[in-house]
Design a protein around this motif. Structure first.
Motif, PDB file in Angstrom:
ATOM      1  N   LEU A 153       1.124  -1.495   0.071  1.00 13.36           N
ATOM      2  CA  LEU A 153      -0.124   0.555  -0.227  1.00 13.36           C
ATOM      3  C   LEU A 153       0.847   1.166  -0.033  1.00 13.36           C
ATOM      4  N   GLN A 154       1.086   1.927  -1.119  1.00 13.95           N
ATOM      5  CA  GLN A 154       1.768   3.528  -1.082  1.00 13.95           C
ATOM      6  C   GLN A 154       0.789   4.596  -0.333  1.00 13.95           C
ATOM      7  N   LEU A 156      -0.289   8.487  -0.645  1.00  8.81           N
ATOM      8  CA  LEU A 156      -0.901   9.451  -1.504  1.00  8.81           C
ATOM      9  C   LEU A 156      -0.839  10.233  -0.653  1.00  8.81           C
ATOM     10  N   GLN A 160      -4.936   9.073   0.548  1.00 15.91           N
ATOM     11  CA  GLN A 160      -5.379   8.474  -0.181  1.00 15.91           C
ATOM     12  C   GLN A 160      -4.251   7.278  -0.230  1.00 15.91           C
ATOM     13  N   ARG A 161      -4.707   5.969  -0.436  1.00 18.99           N
ATOM     14  CA  ARG A 161      -3.273   4.798  -0.769  1.00 18.99           C
ATOM     15  C   ARG A 161      -3.717   3.985  -1.967  1.00 18.99           C
ATOM     16  N   ARG A 162      -2.774   3.759  -2.436  1.00 21.35           N
ATOM     17  CA  ARG A 162      -2.840   2.711  -3.720  1.00 21.35           C
ATOM     18  C   ARG A 162      -1.892   1.447  -3.471  1.00 21.35           C
ATOM     19  N   SER A 163      -2.574   0.822  -3.773  1.00 18.02           N
ATOM     20  CA  SER A 163      -1.824  -0.783  -3.921  1.00 18.02           C
ATOM     21  C   SER A 163      -1.413  -0.796  -5.155  1.00 18.02           C
ATOM     22  N   VAL A 164      -0.361  -1.245  -4.461  1.00 19.31           N
ATOM     23  CA  VAL A 164       0.599  -1.783  -5.641  1.00 19.31           C
ATOM     24  C   VAL A 164       1.245  -3.187  -5.703  1.00 19.31           C
ATOM     25  N   MET A 165       1.653  -4.325  -6.628  1.00 17.58           N
ATOM     26  CA  MET A 165       2.149  -5.625  -6.903  1.00 17.58           C
ATOM     27  C   MET A 165       3.209  -5.680  -7.463  1.00 17.58           C
ATOM     28  N   VAL A 166       4.488  -6.177  -6.296  1.00 21.58           N
ATOM     29  CA  VAL A 166       5.346  -5.819  -6.744  1.00 21.58           C
ATOM     30  C   VAL A 166       5.959  -7.426  -6.329  1.00 21.58           C
TER      31      VAL A 166
ATOM     32  N   GLN B 274       7.671  -3.939 -13.639  1.00 17.14           N
ATOM     33  CA  GLN B 274       7.654  -5.064 -12.208  1.00 17.14           C
ATOM     34  C   GLN B 274       6.749  -4.474 -11.183  1.00 17.14           C
ATOM     35  N   GLN B 276       3.017  -3.348 -10.570  1.00 21.14           N
ATOM     36  CA  GLN B 276       2.060  -3.427 -10.849  1.00 21.14           C
ATOM     37  C   GLN B 276       1.077  -2.815 -10.136  1.00 21.14           C
ATOM     38  N   GLY B 279      -4.762  -0.061  -8.626  1.00 17.82           N
ATOM     39  CA  GLY B 279      -5.804   1.315  -8.649  1.00 17.82           C
ATOM     40  C   GLY B 279      -5.484   1.855  -6.842  1.00 17.82           C
ATOM     41  N   GLN B 280      -6.152   2.586  -7.015  1.00 12.19           N
ATOM     42  CA  GLN B 280      -6.975   3.224  -5.833  1.00 12.19           C
ATOM     43  C   GLN B 280      -7.358   2.474  -4.898  1.00 12.19           C
ATOM     44  N   VAL B 281      -7.247   2.363  -3.327  1.00  8.82           N
ATOM     45  CA  VAL B 281      -8.263   1.845  -2.236  1.00  8.82           C
ATOM     46  C   VAL B 281      -8.898   2.888  -2.178  1.00  8.82           C
ATOM     47  N   VAL B 283     -11.091   4.490   0.417  1.00 10.00           N
ATOM     48  CA  VAL B 283     -10.403   4.700   2.083  1.00 10.00           C
ATOM     49  C   VAL B 283     -11.679   5.919   2.388  1.00 10.00           C
TER      50      VAL B 283
END
Lengths: 272, 421
Positions: A153-154, A156, A160-166, B274, B276, B279-281, B283
């Motif tokens: 979870l990044q 912002l 706000q939060r952004r979900s990133v798969m790595v 690398q 992906q 999108g935003q979660v 909140v």
């Protein structure tokens, strides 16, 4: 601290390295454990589970091992702190990169910016470039690690939060939005082992030419009125700040009016 | 000696003086208009004739124009002077010797104030350097900005492809590396912001091996002052090629218009990402502090159905705000109050329901971009400030809005593209 709700399939195999630095309190100027770095340690403790502390979580510092504030990281429940001993004026990137490669880290956690020194926030980026790993900046949380892929979870702006798969291995810089670090206990801190490794590194020549001084107060930007006549100056001083007269819908039905508002909200991208 | 004296001696003409004093004398006009140039008194002091200032107006009253020719459009009525569109002088750069590349954040597809400051700094660097340079702005994602020209962009590289949308730092980095090799810019400028400028700048610095100056706030072409040690020290250093600039580093461009000529970039290689972006979660909007909320639904005296208001905020995903009246009447808690005595908000979209706009409230929403007003009074201050005003009963309009938003949410969940919270 909540009980370990973290979703790990191979937590004890996961190797996490938290890079820490010595922080400085922004108001008092006293040396302390850095805020974001301690959050990185906290996140590392959460990922490895409290039972494994000291085994799969390595807290790594490059610099002077005699620094007393390093022990306050150990006071968060670690048995040891690993220190790469080098000259304070040396460039730490190369030895850090070598060490990370050797120890086979899966996740490297750092703060976003250090509280002392140059504080450019470039260390995670340079390490990522050197190692060829992806970097996820400003992490608020690591939700899960499954099958070699982490869901991060990044943080912002605007909460706000952004979900990133790595994919593992990766480097993440931990934002101030991450969970707050636990208190540091003095006793365990002073008993902790400082695992010192002496490394050699080249001196950072570029920085020698820089001048450092206490921060000057920045001048506040004044509202400059570039008016040519008295009438314009008078208008600038007295006029209310108003938009350039927006659209007014007076005689439409409520449904049409609501549709107009809805379209504007969608156009601005606030409806998610 | 007497001949010499006669030249120096000031001879008075008492009759002419007498005529000049008497404005009713038939010869007065000819005597006075004889000396139209500047009149010096006996001591050399400049004398002005107060009787000759101004002109006689149509109704026989003397009028004095003190505007000195600045009364633009005075004859066209009161409104015309307000709506004057001034064409700024065009600044053109043909065949630039070098480029200064700016990578603005473009939050919501528009240049932010920070971006404009950075463009202003780019022009300062160009004036400090030799040769004529051009500012090249590299913008990623869909752009809604219409005023690149007045912001100071000489060349514009819009990368609006699908592959740059969302969080794609690696693909964007590949494009910037391409720009680096194609344009060989003299300086790279990024806004040092949490909106992505700092991230992209750091990535590029690591890739091209530059040592950037971050939080730079006093920059010229030779030396740079930037903040170090978490903002507690100032580092003075020679200006590097890549800078990440603090807010208000320079004044934005406001006196010239620029070309904003579109330029093209050769095909950028597609990067295997690398990272992906999922999108935003979602909140909880009410967990975000009012000061940093992006979208605020604010209630005032015009709200009567409070349950409806709360459900509207929930379905729209907006943070709740309130005017002072609503708080004083006990409908909303004190920490939700917007305005000078409450919270100064920075929302991008501010939807004011039943708020007529006291000056304290207008101060509190001074930084909001888009204000939408729902009000029964078309003449109130909030309607004047708003980009879209809707005049009518708030309960009916909110009801329709809730219906629309619920349909939208239903479509979203049916489409299945809603991100897992």
């Amino acid at each position: 601290m909540q009980p370990n709700q973290f979703n790990v399939d191979a937590a004890n195999k996961l190797k996490i390295v938290s890079l820490v630095s010595v922080g400085k309190h922004p108001q008092s100027g006293r040396m302390r454990r850095a805020d974001q770095d301690s959050r990185a340690v906290e996140l590392g403790l959460k990922l490895t589970g409290d039972n494994h502390s000291g085994e799969s979580l390595v807290v790594l510092h490059a610099g002077d091992p005699g620094e007393p504030n390093l022990r306050s990281y150990a006071g968060m429940g670690l048995k040891s702190v690993r220190v790469l001993q080098l000259d304070p004026a040396a460039d730490a990137i190369l030895p850090l990169g070598q060490h990370l490669q050797q120890c086979g880290a899966d996740i490297v956690l750092t703060g976003v910016r250090a509280e002392s020194g140059e504080s450019s926030g470039m260390v995670p980026y340079q390490l990522a470039e050197k190692l060829g790993w992806p970097i996820v900046p400003r992490v608020a949380d690591i939700v899960s690690v499954k099958g070699g892929v982490a869901e991060v979870l990044q943080a912002l702006p605007r909460g706000q939060r952004r979900s990133v798969m790595v994919k593992l291995p990766f480097i993440a810089s931990v934002d101030s939005a991450a969970p707050e670090a636990r208190q540091s206990a003095f006793g365990p801190a002073s008993r902790a082992l400082m695992d010192i490794e002496v490394v050699s590194a080249s001196v950072d020549d570029v920085r020698q030419a820089w001048e450092e001084a206490a921060a000057r107060k920045r001048p506040k930007r004044l509202k400059v009125v570039k008016a040519k006549t008295a009438a314009e100056r008078f208008k600038a001083a007295t006029a209310k700040s108003q938009g350039d007269g927006g659209k007014v819908m007076k005689n439409e039905s409520a449904a049409e009016q609501a549709q107009a508002i809805f379209d504007l909200l969608k156009e601005e991208g606030v409806l998610r | 000696m007497s001949a010499h004296n006669s030249q120096d001696l000031l001879r008075r003409d008492p009759r002419a003086e007498w005529i000049a004093r008497n404005r009713l004398h038939p010869l007065h006009g000819s005597v006075v208009s004889a000396d139209m140039g500047e009149v010096r008194g006996p001591t050399g002091l400049l004398r002005k004739n107060p009787h000759k200032v101004g002109f006689i107006g149509p109704n026989g009253i003397k009028r004095i124009d003190r505007l000195k020719g600045n009364a633009a459009g005075a004859g066209k009525g009161r409104r015309s002077s307000a709506a004057q569109d001034i064409q700024l002088p065009l600044h053109q750069v043909e065949n630039p010797d070098f480029y200064v590349v700016v990578v603005p954040d473009m939050v919501g597809g528009r240049l932010t104030a920070h971006d404009k400051d950075v463009i202003g700094q780019a022009h300062k660097l160009i004036t400090g350097a030799e040769g004529n340079g051009a500012v090249l702005a590299v913008c990623f994602g869909q752009s809604k900005e219409e005023h690149f020209d007045t912001a100071g962009v000489d060349r514009l590289l819009l990368l609006e492809d699908e592959c740059y949308e969302g969080y794609r730092p690696e693909q964007r980095l590949a494009a910037l590396v391409q720009v680096e090799s194609a344009y060989k810019p003299q300086f790279w400028l990024f806004p040092d912001s949490v909106n992505g400028g700092s991230d992209l700048g750091s990535r590029l610095a690591a890739r091209i091996g530059e040592r950037p100056a971050v939080q730079a706030w006093l920059v010229d072409s030779d030396s740079t002052v930037c903040r170090g040690a978490g903002g507690t020290t100032d580092i003075t250093r020679s200006t590097p090629r890549l800078l990440m600039l603090a807010e208000e580093c320079a004044d934005p461009i406001d006196e010239t218009r620029h070309e904003a000529l579109p330029v093209e970039l050769d095909s950028v290689p597609a990067v295997i990402a690398q990272l992906q972006d999922r999108g935003q979660v979602a909140v909880d909007p009410n967990a975000i502090s009012l000061a940093e909320a992006e979208f605020i639904l604010s209630a005032g005296n015009g709200i009567h159905n409070w349950d409806q208001f709360h459900s509207a905020a929930a379905v729209l995903g907006a943070t709740e705000g309130a005017s002072r009246v609503a708080v004083d009447d006990g409908f909303m808690p004190r920490f939700r109050q917007v305005g000078a005595t409450g919270t100064w908000v920075t929302a991008r979209v501010y939807l004011a329901v039943g708020i007529s706009g006291a000056i304290q409230h207008m101060q509190g929403i001074g930084q909001c971009d888009k204000v939408i007003a729902i009000n029964t009074d078309a003449g109130c201050d909030m309607v004047k400030r708003a980009a879209l005003s809707v005049i009518g009963d708030s309960e009916a309009i909110l009801g329709e809005l809730i219906k629309l938003a619920e349909d939208f949410r239903a479509q979203q969940s049916a489409g299945g593209d809603r991100d897992a919270a």
